[in-house]
Scaffold this motif. Structure first.
Motif, PDB file in Angstrom:
ATOM      1  N   ALA A  21       0.835  -1.203   0.000  1.00 47.29           N
ATOM      2  CA  ALA A  21       0.000   0.000   0.000  1.00 47.29           C
ATOM      3  C   ALA A  21       0.868   1.250   0.000  1.00 47.29           C
ATOM      4  O   ALA A  21       0.565   2.239  -0.699  1.00 47.29           O
ATOM      5  CB  ALA A  21      -0.937  -0.009   1.200  1.00 47.29           C
ATOM      6  N   ASN A  22       1.948   1.225   0.748  1.00 48.76           N
ATOM      7  CA  ASN A  22       2.824   2.393   0.827  1.00 48.76           C
ATOM      8  C   ASN A  22       3.539   2.684  -0.484  1.00 48.76           C
ATOM      9  O   ASN A  22       3.943   3.823  -0.739  1.00 48.76           O
ATOM     10  CB  ASN A  22       3.838   2.215   1.957  1.00 48.76           C
ATOM     11  CG  ASN A  22       3.214   2.435   3.326  1.00 48.76           C
ATOM     12  OD1 ASN A  22       2.328   3.268   3.476  1.00 48.76           O
ATOM     13  ND2 ASN A  22       3.666   1.689   4.317  1.00 48.76           N
ATOM     14  N   ILE A  23       3.696   1.665  -1.317  1.00 45.06           N
ATOM     15  CA  ILE A  23       4.283   1.888  -2.640  1.00 45.06           C
ATOM     16  C   ILE A  23       3.396   2.818  -3.462  1.00 45.06           C
ATOM     17  O   ILE A  23       3.882   3.617  -4.278  1.00 45.06           O
ATOM     18  CB  ILE A  23       4.503   0.546  -3.367  1.00 45.06           C
ATOM     19  CG1 ILE A  23       5.629  -0.243  -2.695  1.00 45.06           C
ATOM     20  CG2 ILE A  23       4.831   0.757  -4.845  1.00 45.06           C
ATOM     21  CD1 ILE A  23       5.821  -1.643  -3.239  1.00 45.06           C
ATOM     22  N   LEU A  24       2.097   2.721  -3.224  1.00 42.64           N
ATOM     23  CA  LEU A  24       1.140   3.553  -3.965  1.00 42.64           C
ATOM     24  C   LEU A  24       1.012   4.967  -3.395  1.00 42.64           C
ATOM     25  O   LEU A  24       0.495   5.858  -4.073  1.00 42.64           O
ATOM     26  CB  LEU A  24      -0.245   2.903  -3.944  1.00 42.64           C
ATOM     27  CG  LEU A  24      -0.395   1.519  -4.569  1.00 42.64           C
ATOM     28  CD1 LEU A  24      -1.828   1.033  -4.402  1.00 42.64           C
ATOM     29  CD2 LEU A  24       0.000   1.526  -6.037  1.00 42.64           C
ATOM     30  N   ARG A  25       1.443   5.137  -2.170  1.00 42.25           N
ATOM     31  CA  ARG A  25       1.208   6.403  -1.468  1.00 42.25           C
ATOM     32  C   ARG A  25       1.842   7.571  -2.235  1.00 42.25           C
ATOM     33  O   ARG A  25       2.986   7.509  -2.660  1.00 42.25           O
ATOM     34  CB  ARG A  25       1.797   6.335  -0.056  1.00 42.25           C
ATOM     35  CG  ARG A  25       1.340   7.479   0.847  1.00 42.25           C
ATOM     36  CD  ARG A  25       1.921   7.319   2.235  1.00 42.25           C
ATOM     37  NE  ARG A  25       1.467   6.094   2.879  1.00 42.25           N
ATOM     38  CZ  ARG A  25       0.301   5.971   3.502  1.00 42.25           C
ATOM     39  NH1 ARG A  25      -0.536   6.997   3.536  1.00 42.25           N
ATOM     40  NH2 ARG A  25      -0.029   4.829   4.070  1.00 42.25           N
ATOM     41  N   GLY A  26       1.040   8.597  -2.413  1.00 39.57           N
ATOM     42  CA  GLY A  26       1.488   9.764  -3.178  1.00 39.57           C
ATOM     43  C   GLY A  26       0.670   9.880  -4.449  1.00 39.57           C
ATOM     44  O   GLY A  26      -0.300  10.644  -4.500  1.00 39.57           O
ATOM     45  N   PRO A  27       1.015   9.094  -5.473  1.00 39.85           N
ATOM     46  CA  PRO A  27       0.216   9.136  -6.705  1.00 39.85           C
ATOM     47  C   PRO A  27      -1.223   8.668  -6.507  1.00 39.85           C
ATOM     48  O   PRO A  27      -2.127   9.120  -7.205  1.00 39.85           O
ATOM     49  CB  PRO A  27       0.975   8.189  -7.644  1.00 39.85           C
ATOM     50  CG  PRO A  27       2.360   8.138  -7.107  1.00 39.85           C
ATOM     51  CD  PRO A  27       2.216   8.270  -5.619  1.00 39.85           C
ATOM     52  N   ASP A  32      -8.186   5.035  -2.181  1.00 38.58           N
ATOM     53  CA  ASP A  32      -8.219   4.145  -3.340  1.00 38.58           C
ATOM     54  C   ASP A  32      -7.230   2.989  -3.245  1.00 38.58           C
ATOM     55  O   ASP A  32      -7.089   2.224  -4.209  1.00 38.58           O
ATOM     56  CB  ASP A  32      -7.934   4.945  -4.620  1.00 38.58           C
ATOM     57  CG  ASP A  32      -9.026   5.943  -4.931  1.00 38.58           C
ATOM     58  OD1 ASP A  32     -10.203   5.628  -4.663  1.00 38.58           O
ATOM     59  OD2 ASP A  32      -8.713   7.037  -5.446  1.00 38.58           O
ATOM     60  N   PHE A  33      -6.539   2.851  -2.124  1.00 42.75           N
ATOM     61  CA  PHE A  33      -5.567   1.769  -1.998  1.00 42.75           C
ATOM     62  C   PHE A  33      -6.205   0.406  -2.293  1.00 42.75           C
ATOM     63  O   PHE A  33      -5.647  -0.421  -3.009  1.00 42.75           O
ATOM     64  CB  PHE A  33      -4.975   1.734  -0.587  1.00 42.75           C
ATOM     65  CG  PHE A  33      -3.934   2.796  -0.328  1.00 42.75           C
ATOM     66  CD1 PHE A  33      -3.437   3.587  -1.349  1.00 42.75           C
ATOM     67  CD2 PHE A  33      -3.438   2.996   0.959  1.00 42.75           C
ATOM     68  CE1 PHE A  33      -2.482   4.573  -1.111  1.00 42.75           C
ATOM     69  CE2 PHE A  33      -2.477   3.964   1.207  1.00 42.75           C
ATOM     70  CZ  PHE A  33      -2.003   4.759   0.178  1.00 42.75           C
ATOM     71  N   LYS A  34      -7.378   0.183  -1.724  1.00 45.14           N
ATOM     72  CA  LYS A  34      -8.019  -1.130  -1.876  1.00 45.14           C
ATOM     73  C   LYS A  34      -8.370  -1.416  -3.330  1.00 45.14           C
ATOM     74  O   LYS A  34      -8.403  -2.587  -3.735  1.00 45.14           O
ATOM     75  CB  LYS A  34      -9.273  -1.220  -1.021  1.00 45.14           C
ATOM     76  CG  LYS A  34     -10.439  -0.340  -1.460  1.00 45.14           C
ATOM     77  CD  LYS A  34     -11.623  -0.467  -0.513  1.00 45.14           C
ATOM     78  CE  LYS A  34     -12.799   0.409  -0.938  1.00 45.14           C
ATOM     79  NZ  LYS A  34     -13.423  -0.031  -2.190  1.00 45.14           N
ATOM     80  N   LEU A 123      -0.453   5.639 -12.078  1.00 46.05           N
ATOM     81  CA  LEU A 123       0.291   4.381 -12.071  1.00 46.05           C
ATOM     82  C   LEU A 123       1.309   4.368 -13.204  1.00 46.05           C
ATOM     83  O   LEU A 123       1.042   3.882 -14.301  1.00 46.05           O
ATOM     84  CB  LEU A 123      -0.674   3.194 -12.218  1.00 46.05           C
ATOM     85  CG  LEU A 123      -1.822   3.116 -11.205  1.00 46.05           C
ATOM     86  CD1 LEU A 123      -2.789   2.001 -11.582  1.00 46.05           C
ATOM     87  CD2 LEU A 123      -1.273   2.895  -9.799  1.00 46.05           C
ATOM     88  N   SER A 124       2.466   4.895 -12.928  1.00 45.34           N
ATOM     89  CA  SER A 124       3.529   4.879 -13.932  1.00 45.34           C
ATOM     90  C   SER A 124       4.049   3.457 -14.111  1.00 45.34           C
ATOM     91  O   SER A 124       3.819   2.582 -13.271  1.00 45.34           O
ATOM     92  CB  SER A 124       4.674   5.788 -13.497  1.00 45.34           C
ATOM     93  OG  SER A 124       5.314   5.256 -12.336  1.00 45.34           O
ATOM     94  N   PHE A 161      -6.813   0.592   5.994  1.00 47.71           N
ATOM     95  CA  PHE A 161      -7.355   1.491   4.984  1.00 47.71           C
ATOM     96  C   PHE A 161      -8.372   2.441   5.607  1.00 47.71           C
ATOM     97  O   PHE A 161      -8.429   3.618   5.261  1.00 47.71           O
ATOM     98  CB  PHE A 161      -8.016   0.697   3.855  1.00 47.71           C
ATOM     99  CG  PHE A 161      -7.053  -0.094   3.011  1.00 47.71           C
ATOM    100  CD1 PHE A 161      -5.703   0.198   3.001  1.00 47.71           C
ATOM    101  CD2 PHE A 161      -7.502  -1.140   2.221  1.00 47.71           C
ATOM    102  CE1 PHE A 161      -4.808  -0.523   2.220  1.00 47.71           C
ATOM    103  CE2 PHE A 161      -6.626  -1.863   1.432  1.00 47.71           C
ATOM    104  CZ  PHE A 161      -5.275  -1.557   1.431  1.00 47.71           C
ATOM    105  N   ALA A 162      -9.180   1.899   6.512  1.00 51.27           N
ATOM    106  CA  ALA A 162     -10.184   2.728   7.179  1.00 51.27           C
ATOM    107  C   ALA A 162      -9.507   3.796   8.039  1.00 51.27           C
ATOM    108  O   ALA A 162      -9.900   4.968   8.022  1.00 51.27           O
ATOM    109  CB  ALA A 162     -11.101   1.858   8.028  1.00 51.27           C
ATOM    110  N   ASP A 163      -8.492   3.398   8.793  1.00 53.05           N
ATOM    111  CA  ASP A 163      -7.776   4.340   9.648  1.00 53.05           C
ATOM    112  C   ASP A 163      -7.130   5.457   8.826  1.00 53.05           C
ATOM    113  O   ASP A 163      -7.083   6.621   9.247  1.00 53.05           O
ATOM    114  CB  ASP A 163      -6.698   3.623  10.462  1.00 53.05           C
ATOM    115  CG  ASP A 163      -7.290   2.721  11.542  1.00 53.05           C
ATOM    116  OD1 ASP A 163      -8.480   2.870  11.847  1.00 53.05           O
ATOM    117  OD2 ASP A 163      -6.547   1.861  12.057  1.00 53.05           O
ATOM    118  N   ALA A 164      -6.628   5.088   7.645  1.00 54.49           N
ATOM    119  CA  ALA A 164      -5.922   6.056   6.807  1.00 54.49           C
ATOM    120  C   ALA A 164      -6.857   7.092   6.199  1.00 54.49           C
ATOM    121  O   ALA A 164      -6.415   8.158   5.768  1.00 54.49           O
ATOM    122  CB  ALA A 164      -5.165   5.330   5.692  1.00 54.49           C
TER     123      ALA A 164
END
Length: 218
Positions: A21-27, A32-34, A123-124, A161-164
Motif C-alpha cells: 500500500a505504501n508503494i502507492l502512497r502519493g500518486p 483508493d488503496f483497496k 500508475l507509472s 485502509f479505514a484508519d488512513a
C-alpha cells in the motif's frame, strides 16, 4: 525472485501487504488503496495456487488440462508474464485480468473490479513494476499462506485502509461481484461470513453466487 514455499506468519503477511500500500502512497489517494491492492492480491493468489496444482499433478501434459485447476489461467496471463512487461504495464495488467475473468465467468466475473490500470498519471510503469516485484517476493499459494492467515490479513488491511481515511472499517468490506445490499447487510459484523467465503471462493470451485447464498443463510 519469489520466496520458496514456507509458511508465512500473519505478522509477516500484514507487514508485506502494508508495504504494498505504501508503494502507492502519493500518486494514489489512500481511499483508493483497496482498488489496486486487492486485485493484485487476488491475481497473485490465483497464479500461485495454479502453480501448486500444476506441480502436484506430476505430469506436464496432465497439468495443462483445465480439470487439473480450480481457476483457469489463459496463455500469457500468468503473474510471471506481467513481471516481464516493462512498458505500458497497466495496459498489459488490465488485459490479463480481463482475460482471466472471461476464462472463469461463473466464478471470477468482476472480481478484479474497475480500477483504471492504464492511468499513467497515477500508475507509472516504474510504480507498477515496483509493486509487481514487491508482490513477487513471497508465494501466496495455499501451502505458503493458509486461508485463515490470508483472511486475517485481509481484515488487517481493511482496518488500516479505514484508519488512513478516517472511515469505519465496515465501509471497506467489499467483494466486487456482490450487491451493495449484501455488503451493507453484513458490514455491521466483525469478520462477516460473506467476506470470509471470498477467500475460499478465489481458490476453490465454489461460485460467487453460491458464496452469496451461503452468506445469506447465516
Amino acid at each position: 525472485m519469489t520466496q520458496a514455499a514456507s509458511t508465512i506468519t500473519l505478522s509477516q503477511l500484514e507487514s508485506h501487504l502494508w508495504k504494498s500500500a505504501n508503494i502507492l502512497r502519493g500518486p494514489v489517494d489512500a481511499a483508493d488503496f483497496k482498488t489496486y491492492i486487492f486485485p493484485l492480491l487476488f491475481f497473485k493468489r490465483i497464479c500461485d495456487a495454479w502453480d501448486e496444482e500444476y506441480a502436484e499433478t506430476g505430469d506436464a501434459e496432465l497439468a495443462l488440462f483445465p480439470k487439473s485447476h480450480r481457476v483457469q489461467i489463459p496463455d500469457n496471463c500468468h503473474w510471471n508474464g506481467i513481471r516481464a512487461v516493462v512498458t505500458n504495464v497497466g495496459n498489459a495488467l488490465q488485459r490479463i485480468i480481463r482475460e482471466i475473468e472471461k476464462a472463469n465467468p461463473d466464478t471470477l466475473y468482476g472480481v478484479f473490479g474497475d480500477a483504471q490500470w492504464t492511468n499513467k498519471d497515477r500508475l507509472s510503469d516504474a510504480l507498477l513494476k515496483d509493486q509487481n516485484e514487491h508482490f513477487s517476493r513471497i508465494s501466496f499459494g495455499n501451502k505458503n499462506i493458509t486461508s485463515d492467515v490470508l483472511d486475517d490479513a485481509y481484515e488487517y488491511l481493511i482496518k488500516k485502509f479505514a484508519d488512513a481515511t478516517n472511515k469505519k472499517a465496515g465501509e471497506f468490506y467489499t467483494c466486487p461481484t456482490w450487491s451493495r445490499s449484501t455488503v451493507q447487510h453484513h458490514s455491521r459484523h466483525r469478520a462477516p461470513r460473506w467476506r470470509r467465503n471470498c477467500w475460499h471462493w478465489i481458490t476453490t470451485r465454489r461460485s460467487c453466487k453460491s458464496a452469496v447464498n451461503a452468506s445469506r443463510r447465516h
